[in-house]
Design an enzyme around this catalytic site. Structure first.
Site, PDB file in Angstrom:
ATOM      1  N   GLY A  12     -22.614  -9.502   0.796  1.00  0.00           N
ATOM      2  CA  GLY A  12     -23.114 -10.028   2.073  1.00  0.00           C
ATOM      3  C   GLY A  12     -23.148  -8.935   3.129  1.00  0.00           C
ATOM      4  O   GLY A  12     -22.659  -7.834   2.936  1.00  0.00           O
ATOM      5  N   ARG A  16     -20.728 -10.034  11.450  1.00  0.00           N
ATOM      6  CA  ARG A  16     -19.792 -10.474  12.499  1.00  0.00           C
ATOM      7  C   ARG A  16     -18.573  -9.563  12.654  1.00  0.00           C
ATOM      8  O   ARG A  16     -17.824  -9.694  13.606  1.00  0.00           O
ATOM      9  CB  ARG A  16     -19.340 -11.917  12.225  1.00  0.00           C
ATOM     10  CG  ARG A  16     -20.360 -12.940  12.672  1.00  0.00           C
ATOM     11  CD  ARG A  16     -19.945 -14.333  12.278  1.00  0.00           C
ATOM     12  NE  ARG A  16     -20.130 -14.558  10.845  1.00  0.00           N
ATOM     13  CZ  ARG A  16     -19.672 -15.627  10.185  1.00  0.00           C
ATOM     14  NH1 ARG A  16     -18.986 -16.557  10.826  1.00  0.00           N
ATOM     15  NH2 ARG A  16     -19.902 -15.763   8.896  1.00  0.00           N
ATOM     16  N   GLY A  84     -28.270 -14.562  -1.286  1.00  0.00           N
ATOM     17  CA  GLY A  84     -27.370 -15.692  -1.461  1.00  0.00           C
ATOM     18  C   GLY A  84     -26.330 -15.463  -2.551  1.00  0.00           C
ATOM     19  O   GLY A  84     -26.440 -14.540  -3.362  1.00  0.00           O
ATOM     20  N   ASP A 109     -13.890 -11.349   0.322  1.00  0.00           N
ATOM     21  CA  ASP A 109     -13.324 -11.410   1.680  1.00  0.00           C
ATOM     22  C   ASP A 109     -12.287 -12.521   1.827  1.00  0.00           C
ATOM     23  O   ASP A 109     -12.015 -12.987   2.924  1.00  0.00           O
ATOM     24  CB  ASP A 109     -14.444 -11.571   2.714  1.00  0.00           C
ATOM     25  CG  ASP A 109     -15.272 -12.830   2.487  1.00  0.00           C
ATOM     26  OD1 ASP A 109     -15.012 -13.544   1.497  1.00  0.00           O
ATOM     27  OD2 ASP A 109     -16.162 -13.095   3.314  1.00  0.00           O
ATOM     28  N   GLY A 145     -18.773 -25.588   2.558  1.00  0.00           N
ATOM     29  CA  GLY A 145     -19.484 -26.519   1.694  1.00  0.00           C
ATOM     30  C   GLY A 145     -18.567 -27.695   1.366  1.00  0.00           C
ATOM     31  O   GLY A 145     -17.371 -27.515   1.153  1.00  0.00           O
ATOM     32  N   GLU A 160     -23.780 -27.609   1.507  1.00  0.00           N
ATOM     33  CA  GLU A 160     -23.467 -26.652   2.574  1.00  0.00           C
ATOM     34  C   GLU A 160     -23.539 -27.315   3.939  1.00  0.00           C
ATOM     35  O   GLU A 160     -24.295 -28.272   4.143  1.00  0.00           O
ATOM     36  CB  GLU A 160     -24.442 -25.469   2.512  1.00  0.00           C
ATOM     37  CG  GLU A 160     -24.252 -24.595   1.299  1.00  0.00           C
ATOM     38  CD  GLU A 160     -22.823 -24.108   1.142  1.00  0.00           C
ATOM     39  OE1 GLU A 160     -22.326 -23.386   2.018  1.00  0.00           O
ATOM     40  OE2 GLU A 160     -22.179 -24.474   0.138  1.00  0.00           O
ATOM     41  N   ARG A 336       8.188  15.058  10.040  1.00  0.00           N
ATOM     42  CA  ARG A 336       6.752  15.172   9.760  1.00  0.00           C
ATOM     43  C   ARG A 336       6.528  15.599   8.313  1.00  0.00           C
ATOM     44  O   ARG A 336       7.482  15.896   7.598  1.00  0.00           O
ATOM     45  CB  ARG A 336       6.130  16.124  10.775  1.00  0.00           C
ATOM     46  CG  ARG A 336       6.107  15.508  12.195  1.00  0.00           C
ATOM     47  CD  ARG A 336       5.719  16.531  13.250  1.00  0.00           C
ATOM     48  NE  ARG A 336       4.590  17.320  12.803  1.00  0.00           N
ATOM     49  CZ  ARG A 336       4.317  18.563  13.192  1.00  0.00           C
ATOM     50  NH1 ARG A 336       5.125  19.166  14.066  1.00  0.00           N
ATOM     51  NH2 ARG A 336       3.271  19.202  12.739  1.00  0.00           N
ATOM     52  N   TYR A 369      13.367  21.645  17.321  1.00  0.00           N
ATOM     53  CA  TYR A 369      12.173  21.687  16.484  1.00  0.00           C
ATOM     54  C   TYR A 369      12.448  22.591  15.293  1.00  0.00           C
ATOM     55  O   TYR A 369      12.699  23.790  15.468  1.00  0.00           O
ATOM     56  CB  TYR A 369      10.936  22.196  17.249  1.00  0.00           C
ATOM     57  CG  TYR A 369       9.788  22.376  16.294  1.00  0.00           C
ATOM     58  CD1 TYR A 369       9.295  21.277  15.588  1.00  0.00           C
ATOM     59  CD2 TYR A 369       9.253  23.624  16.025  1.00  0.00           C
ATOM     60  CE1 TYR A 369       8.291  21.421  14.639  1.00  0.00           C
ATOM     61  CE2 TYR A 369       8.242  23.783  15.075  1.00  0.00           C
ATOM     62  CZ  TYR A 369       7.771  22.673  14.387  1.00  0.00           C
ATOM     63  OH  TYR A 369       6.791  22.817  13.448  1.00  0.00           O
ATOM     64  N   ASN A 380      25.194  23.787  10.641  1.00  0.00           N
ATOM     65  CA  ASN A 380      25.077  23.010  11.880  1.00  0.00           C
ATOM     66  C   ASN A 380      24.091  23.688  12.821  1.00  0.00           C
ATOM     67  O   ASN A 380      24.261  24.857  13.163  1.00  0.00           O
ATOM     68  CB  ASN A 380      26.451  22.912  12.545  1.00  0.00           C
ATOM     69  CG  ASN A 380      26.406  21.987  13.758  1.00  0.00           C
ATOM     70  OD1 ASN A 380      26.506  20.783  13.623  1.00  0.00           O
ATOM     71  ND2 ASN A 380      26.216  22.572  14.927  1.00  0.00           N
TER      72      ASN A 380
END
Ligand code: UD1
Ligand code: CA
Length: 472
Positions: A12, A16, A84, A109, A145, A160, A336, A369, A380
């Protein structure tokens, strides 16, 4: 012999969604929407899954599905133009093996449909019922439907919304869920007879119901509303996302973890036993969490592995990292990509690591950092330490041995190596290697001027007054 195959309708146009991304690739709990119906069909025993897409979506949908499920299972075909659901199914059966006996039909979906739902349909299928339709009772059936039944209660057609003929038909609250199990030979024959004589001028898949009902009974299986919830716009996308996250959290609770409300755990995430997760936590991608770990509010963990007994204090962000057993991070720590923390490592507030290994027992408790580094056992790292890993052109490594002490406010200018047991004095800029056991001290020498403070204050006071007088 291909006993059971599935067709997934996804051809489809999905206007939307207002999105350049294919509707069925929008994410739900870390996976594209279409992953779920394909997974449900596979879990229910389908050995081939044919996905019908538009020409525009073909490549993206195929590359995702093949990477997730493999070429053995997945076949993608194109429907162009979309005429369809019946037309889509006709395109789909063209890709099935000729000896396919039974076919499941699902929508791309409708992601909350579960393996159990699909299995119910498949097991209701048989010579007596060559077609089984998933149905649901809906307080508000509008848009769906409707199932039409005869005086004996046998389903004979699906009408439908746009083709509803009477008040009585409008009042029917039993709807077509859009999932079917059907004998392959009967499906093929019925699809051949479809005509687009309806309000939308489309080939309706639902018109196989009267065609098959003429030569046998059409079975129905009553499903829960979840199995039916489709995504046509972003509001419905949000509803199914919420439902999916709630379902996943519940799965982990029932497996023995404590999960607060407002927690977002992606479908692929794995939790060990007795994990505790507070609200506002997001666990994303391929994250794994070991037994007994505790993740406090607001943490975001993506594609990472946490060992056993790990503690993440509030608002810690862990990205593409490995965190060893009994380590403690945060609050407000950030690892990170490429960070590897071995066991018993501690990172405190505002400590950031990137592509850095912290070996067993290493600590960096405040404001640091640590990029492109290797920090030895029990070393340490003092508050405010920076690994200066980047000269504007390339990244360099900082290597620190075991049992090292790096004093607060030190900078290590990479590439640089600090040997085992060395001691770097506070506020040193380390720009040469430090041998094992050495003391490195590189700060500017301090001098004290006796009695100078009152003289300095008097000078500053006088200058301030002179400036104020000038303004008058
Ligand atoms: C369809 C059913 C309806 C059911 C509802 C359940 C028909 C005629 N109607 O209606 O009875 O209550 O689903 O959600 O089948 N698709 C294609 N090619 C097309 C058209 C659609 O592949 O040419 C795909 C869509 O991408 C979607 C699925 O088929 O995944 C359903 O299509 P959609 O247009 O949403 O059907 P509905 O009008 O909702
Ligand atoms: Ca729909």
């Amino acid at each position: 012999m291909n006993d059971l195959a599935a067709l997934i309708l996804a051809g489809g146009q999905s206007r939307r969604m207002l999105s350049p991304l294919s509707k069925v690739l929008h994410p739900v709990a870390g996976r594209p929407l279409i992953h779920y119906p394909v997974a449900a069909a596979r879990a229910a025993g389908a050995s081939t899954v044919v996905v019908i897409t538009s020409p525009k979506d073909r490549d993206t949908v195929e590359s995702y599905l093949v990477s997730a499920f493999g070429r053995e299972l997945i076949r993608v075909t194109v429907q162009d133009p979309p005429r369809g659901t019946g037309d889509a199914a006709r395109v789909g059966i063209g890709a099935l093996d000729s000896d396919t006996r039974r076919v499941l039909i699902l929508c791309g979906d409708v992601p909350l449909i579960a393996r159990e739902d699909v299995e119910k349909l498949a097991s209701a299928l048989g010579p007596q019922s060559p077609l089984v339709v998933g149905t649901c009772r809906m307080p508000n059936p509008r848009g769906y439907g409707r199932i039409l039944r005869d005086a004996d209660g046998r389903a004979f057609a699906i009408r439908e919304q746009r083709d509803l003929a009477s008040e009585a038909e409008h009042a029917i609250d039993e709807i077509n869920a859009g999932v079917y199990a059907v004998m392959a030979d009967r499906l093929e024959r019925a699809l051949g007879e479809l005509r687009p004589d309806n309000a939308q001028g489309e080939y309706y898949l639902t018109d196989i119901v009267p065609a098959i009902a003429r030569g046998g009974a059409v079975g129905t299986v009553d499903l829960l509303p979840d199995a039916v919830a489709g995504v046509n716009d972003r509001s419905q996308l949000r509803l199914v996302q919420d439902a999916m996250f709630a379902r996943i959290a519940e799965r982990h609770r029932l497996a023995g973890s404590s999960i607060a409300s407002g927690v977002y755990i992606d479908d692929a995430v794995q939790l060990g036993k007795d994990v505790t997760i507070q609200s506002g936590v997001h666990l994303r991608g391929k994250t794994r969490v070991g037994d007994g770990s505790a993740i406090d509010v607001g943490c975001v963990v993506s594609d990472s592995t946490l060992g056993a007994g790990v503690t993440l204090l509030p608002y810690t962000v862990v990205n593409d990292s490995q965190i060893g057993d009994a380590s403690q991070l945060g609050p407000f720590a950030h690892t990170r990509p490429g960070s590897v923390l071995e066991a018993d490592v501690k990172l405190g507030n505002f400590v950031e690591t990137k592509a850095t290994r912290m070996r067993r027992g290493a600590k960096a408790n405040h404001l640091s950092y640590l990029g492109d580094g290797d920090v030895g056992e029990n070393t340490n790292i003092g508050a405010g330490t920076i690994f200066c890993n980047y000269d504007g052109y390339s990244k360099q490594k900082t290597q620190i041995g075991k049992d090292v002490f790096i004093g607060s406010d030190s900078q290590l200018i990479a590439p640089v190596t600090v040997g085992d047991g060395a001691y770097v004095a506070t506020a040193t800029t380390v720009n040469q290697d430090v041998p094992p056991g050495a003391l490195a001290i590189g700060r500017v020498r301090q001098s004290n001027k006796e009695g100078y403070a009152p003289r300095l204050r008097a000078q500053l006071e006088a200058r301030k007054k002179a400036n104020a007088d000038k303004k008058k």
